[in-house]
Design an enzyme around this catalytic site. Sequence first.
Site, PDB file in Angstrom:
ATOM      1  N   ASP A  35      -2.700   6.658  -4.533  1.00 36.68           N
ATOM      2  CA  ASP A  35      -3.927   6.352  -3.194  1.00 36.68           C
ATOM      3  C   ASP A  35      -4.340   7.557  -3.182  1.00 36.68           C
ATOM      4  O   ASP A  35      -4.301   8.364  -3.630  1.00 36.68           O
ATOM      5  CB  ASP A  35      -2.162   5.879  -2.244  1.00 36.68           C
ATOM      6  CG  ASP A  35      -1.869   7.695  -1.880  1.00 36.68           C
ATOM      7  OD1 ASP A  35      -1.899   8.451  -2.579  1.00 36.68           O
ATOM      8  OD2 ASP A  35      -0.465   7.438  -0.828  1.00 36.68           O
ATOM      9  N   ASP A  91      -4.739   2.346   0.550  1.00 30.91           N
ATOM     10  CA  ASP A  91      -5.485   2.541  -0.278  1.00 30.91           C
ATOM     11  C   ASP A  91      -4.702   3.098  -1.130  1.00 30.91           C
ATOM     12  O   ASP A  91      -4.493   3.528  -2.244  1.00 30.91           O
ATOM     13  CB  ASP A  91      -6.486   3.743   0.315  1.00 30.91           C
ATOM     14  CG  ASP A  91      -4.052   4.485   0.870  1.00 30.91           C
ATOM     15  OD1 ASP A  91      -3.727   3.499   1.147  1.00 30.91           O
ATOM     16  OD2 ASP A  91      -4.674   5.743   1.210  1.00 30.91           O
TER      17      ASP A  91
END
Length: 756
Positions: free
Chosen positions: A630, A673
């Site tokens: 991420d 993300d």
Amino acid sequence: MHKSIFAAMPRPNVLGMLRWGQPAFGVLIMATMWFLGWTYLQQDQQRTEAEAYRRSEASTQAYESYILRALQQIDQLAGFVAANAQLTGSDESLTTLLQQALQHQPSLGSLYVTNAKGDVVAAALSKGKVTAAGSAADRLYFQVHKEQRVQGLYVGQPAIGRVSRTWVVHLSRARFHADGSFAGVVVATVNPEFLVDFYNEAQFGRRGLVSVTGLDQVLRARRSGDALQFGDQGAQTTLAQQIEKSPRGGFLAQSHIDGVTRFISYRVLPQYQLVVYTGLAADEVFSDYQLRRQRLIEFLSVASFFICLVTAGLTLLVIRLEQSRRRASLAEDRFQAAAQAQLDPFMMLAAIRHADGTLSDFRCDLANPRAQQWMGKEPGSPVGESLEHLVPAALVPHLRQLYEEALGTRVAIEDEFTWHSRQGEDRRVVQQIVPVGDGLAITLRDVTQARAREQLLQAQRTALERSERQLLAITNNVPALIACVDRDLVITFVNETYQHWYGPQAAPPLGKALSEHWSLALCEQRLPYVERALDGERVEFLVTSETTHGLRTLQNIYIPDWSNDSVVQGVYLLSFDITDFKRTEAELSRLLYQDALTGLDNRLRLNEVLPDAMARARRSGRQIGLLFLDVDKFKTINDTHGHAVGDDVLKKIARRLKQAVRETDRVVRLAGDEFVILLEELGNPQEADGVAAKIVKQFKSPLALDKMSLLVTVSVGVACSDGAMADDGRELLKLADTQLYAAKAAGRNVYASKQA
């Protein structure tokens, strides 16, 4: 009239007698002929066998004289040497005596003398010189004489000569001192072939036999053709059995040596403990007999064939005469029975003529029950009536004209008219008029119902044609290519869609075989499906095909064409163009499995491929790795620069991740993300760590956005497995997620890994 003619024909019983007597007489002649032939052959065979035994006996007698004469000469020579051996003063004198003796017997190979111990004291060869040496004490012939088991000459068993080193037969005689004590032996050697030189092919044939054997059942010499045998032991079993019965005789036996069956004649020579016998090969003896037998059988076969032909011809002639008589006798009865049993009205009309021969009218001579019923007459009443009393008055002129025409032209006429019966019914009638002698045979048939059926069939045919036109209109306007083939795979129908797909100039391939119309590639692709449909199976499959509109995706359905008796008589070929549908389906599949922002695979795709990847790792034993990523502080980027910049950051990150891995590796955006990278076919967990390190290093340089450069880092959690975890890979994904949190806890912009 007919009955009287048939009754006048003769019915002789002699035809029936000849019908069965001729074949029996022919069989009797053939049986007698074959019996006489068989009797002659039996007598001829017996004469041939008797002649063979006579020839064999004469040959054996001559052979016996030959052997006796040869052995007596050798015996006299050996006796002479034995008598004079005592008179010689030295071994040299004895050797000279032996050499002189050999000159009188050139057939001998050697001649030598032993003392009482068996030592050779003198020897002579017919060819060359030899020094007396060696011993014969171990030889059988020496032991036989020493033990006085024989008197006179002894014909020994074949053995290898110690001087000549060849096979020889020892012919020996004992010699004695003046006091009668054993002094040794005199031995002469001969080649075994010497004993059977009597053989000649002119007398015995190519497979005849001449042989000498001992009563000890050891073969001294045997010759058949060019083959020479000697030294066999215990092989003359049949001969030994015959000798036990009589010292001379003959028999038929098969040789165990060459398998030839021979007529054998033998004689025992008791003074020499020998048996001489000769033999004639049975196949050579019977060769002339077999030729005579074959010629006689061929003659009898040809004679039998001609007797059969003659007998069959005469019998067939008698049968035909009998059949003609029976047909003539039964013709009238059959005619009467057929006329009476006929379901249609039938009449026989005779012509009535004036004195000058002109036609006056027609009279009914015969009317079957059905005709009587039609005319409303009592049984038998129409016979003798004229035409005007038989049919309705309105029909008389028309029928009279037809009957006169048929009788005058002698040509059969068929006519159709309406009969108004006395019961008020209108019948549609077809009549057949056939001239017979000076009259007519009339057959009437009620076709009222048949004509009604024809009208109904015509209406049905019209309706069927209308239905076919409607069906053709439907098939030509459906969005599918429809074709039909028969069992021979010949195209019998193609709808108009064919020209829509392949152009107006493309002629429908009616009457062509599929193998002629389709290319080789299409035949290899589709004919197996057609064969399955011919076997009664409904087949459905997808293919791509080139048309005037380009490469299209087709859904093909092949349906068996079943007949009313449940037999496949062809196949319906249906092809649907589903190219647009497939494109839409592919687009929907892409939207379903692809992230709209980055173009990467999404979570749904990962859920599908991860279990398969785990299974492959388990089968191959290779490592599988998951990298869970991420973006560090991605919320701050959104809050500071806005969501548009955040979306641009995610796209740039997706591009860098694709560049950092192999083409076979899969990059997935889970949500927000979060990204996952699936690595397969890893040799060890360190390879996954290397990829994670490479990714972290790539993000050391800023991302180039539209209006700025922005430094963005990622944290990576790495988990590896050999496939031994749960099949769906959830545990591996959870482990990678845990390692991601460990990386974040370590300060971000790093990776953390663990082996499952």
